[in-house]
Design a protein around this motif. Structure first.
Motif, mmCIF file in Angstrom:
data_model
loop_
_atom_site.group_PDB
_atom_site.id
_atom_site.type_symbol
_atom_site.label_atom_id
_atom_site.label_comp_id
_atom_site.label_asym_id
_atom_site.label_seq_id
_atom_site.Cartn_x
_atom_site.Cartn_y
_atom_site.Cartn_z
ATOM 1 N N ILE A 1 0.850 -1.210 0.000
ATOM 2 C CA ILE A 1 0.000 0.000 0.000
ATOM 3 C C ILE A 1 0.871 1.240 0.000
ATOM 4 O O ILE A 1 0.618 2.190 -0.743
ATOM 5 N N GLU A 2 1.905 1.251 0.827
ATOM 6 C CA GLU A 2 2.791 2.405 0.883
ATOM 7 C C GLU A 2 3.519 2.605 -0.451
ATOM 8 O O GLU A 2 3.678 3.734 -0.910
ATOM 9 N N ASP B 1 2.472 1.709 -3.454
ATOM 10 C CA ASP B 1 1.486 2.212 -4.410
ATOM 11 C C ASP B 1 1.208 3.693 -4.168
ATOM 12 O O ASP B 1 1.062 4.471 -5.108
ATOM 13 N N HIS B 2 1.132 4.079 -2.920
ATOM 14 C CA HIS B 2 0.836 5.470 -2.556
ATOM 15 C C HIS B 2 1.965 6.395 -2.999
ATOM 16 O O HIS B 2 1.718 7.481 -3.504
ATOM 17 N N HIS B 3 3.213 5.960 -2.830
ATOM 18 C CA HIS B 3 4.353 6.800 -3.178
ATOM 19 C C HIS B 3 4.601 6.859 -4.685
ATOM 20 O O HIS B 3 5.171 7.823 -5.178
ATOM 21 N N ALA C 1 2.168 6.917 -6.931
ATOM 22 C CA ALA C 1 1.028 7.590 -7.585
ATOM 23 C C ALA C 1 1.238 9.079 -7.722
ATOM 24 O O ALA C 1 2.006 9.724 -7.181
#
Length: 45
Positions: free
Chosen positions: A38-39, A41-43, A45
């Motif tokens: 998740i982290e 993917d977040h970074h 994006a």
């Protein structure tokens, strides 16, 4: 919920009231792996 935590009610005695205890209902390695994904993917994006 999503099925990865368990909530149980706890009586804390006279004057302590009631509270909840939350427990993870999955292998810790699985939880940490998903968190890393998740982290990442977040970074990105």
């Amino acid at each position: 919920m999503l099925g990865f935590v368990i909530k149980s009610e706890e009586n804390r005695g006279k004057g302590g009231g009631r509270g909840y205890v939350w427990e993870v209902d999955m292998e810790l390695d699985t939880v940490l792996d998903v968190r890393e994904e998740i982290e990442a993917d977040h970074h990105s994006a």
